[in-house]
Design an enzyme around this catalytic site. Structure first.
Site, PDB file in Angstrom:
ATOM      1  N   HIS A 143       0.846  -1.190   0.000  1.00  0.00           N
ATOM      2  CA  HIS A 143       0.000   0.000   0.000  1.00  0.00           C
ATOM      3  C   HIS A 143       0.882   1.240   0.000  1.00  0.00           C
ATOM      4  O   HIS A 143       2.089   1.172  -0.252  1.00  0.00           O
ATOM      5  CB  HIS A 143      -0.999  -0.037   1.163  1.00  0.00           C
ATOM      6  N   ALA A 144       0.294   2.375   0.283  1.00  0.00           N
ATOM      7  CA  ALA A 144       0.971   3.637   0.007  1.00  0.00           C
ATOM      8  C   ALA A 144       2.296   3.801   0.750  1.00  0.00           C
ATOM      9  O   ALA A 144       3.308   4.173   0.167  1.00  0.00           O
ATOM     10  CB  ALA A 144       0.033   4.791   0.330  1.00  0.00           C
TER      11      ALA A 144
END
Lengths: 100, 130
Positions: free
Chosen positions: A23-24
């Site tokens: 994810h980010a």
């Protein structure tokens, strides 16, 4: 596109142990670390058709690698071997704070 | 540490501006200067040219400043703020055509690696290119 006639290509595989996948926040760490090397670096989820530029944060975030998947890394250029080792270590150690 | 491009976040809401700046600092780190402004001077929603200029000054870097904006007026007021800078500094500030949160994180990630202002802007705008 990475293959150069005179450049050796280094590769590595590492399992993504991060609980929610790529994810980010891990994507930012991976990209920042990749940018510290001169080498051209590409990554993909094992078996994916396309390699992704490891220095492109937008593309790394979009790769949606899931928890437990294997990430393949390849690099060419002067510091390619160190780059692959560093990125494998980052992923294997679950993107510790302060890394990258 | 070499200079890195600074990041300015301009939202109609001070909460959004501050929250976006927090995300950048936590996700990317402290090596990139991040300044933000949101809301009008009366505390309501809006953007203010003087506050944007203050934010640009706070994030100033010899390598330039990339501005991320939210809706309409944030963009036009940011462009006005750039116009009001001294001519020598004007060319070192760009307003990015990118979503404010994603653009700020990606621009800061690119800036942290020491990239040029043009590269930082291009990375922020990658998301709007497709």
């Amino acid at each position: 596109m990475l293959d150069r006639a005179d450049g050796q290509i280094f590769t590595g595989n590492v399992r993504l142990v991060h609980a929610v996948g790529m994810h980010a926040r891990p994507a930012v760490k991976l990209t920042k670390l990749a940018k510290k090397f001169q080498a051209q670096i590409s990554v993909r989820v094992a078996g994916a058709p396309e390699w992704i530029n490891a220095k492109s944060v937008a593309k790394i975030m979009a790769m949606r690698a899931a928890h437990g998947s294997t990430i393949e890394i390849k690099a060419s250029g002067s510091d390619a071997e160190a780059a692959v080792a560093a990125l494998v270590d980052l992923v294997a150690s679950d993107f510790p704070d302060g890394a990258g | 540490m070499t200079d890195t491009v600074g990041i300015v976040i301009v939202s109609h809401s001070s909460d959004i501006a501050k929250g976006t700046a927090d995300m950048v600092r936590q996700m990317v780190g402290s090596e990139v200067k991040v300044a933000f402004c949101g809301g009008n001077p009366d505390g309501g929603l809006g953007t203010s040219v003087p506050l944007i200029i203050d934010a640009i000054n706070a994030a100033w870097s010899p390598k330039g400043v990339a501005v991320l904006v939210d809706l309409g007026g944030a963009e036009t007021n940011s462009e006005m703020a750039v116009e009001m800078l001294e001519p020598a500094r004007r060319d070192l500030v760009v307003v990015c055509n990118a979503p404010i949160v994603e653009g700020a994180v990606m621009a800061a990630t690119e800036a942290a690696g020491g990239s040029s202002l043009a590269q930082v802007k291009a990375v922020a705008e990658e998301l709007s290119a497709d």
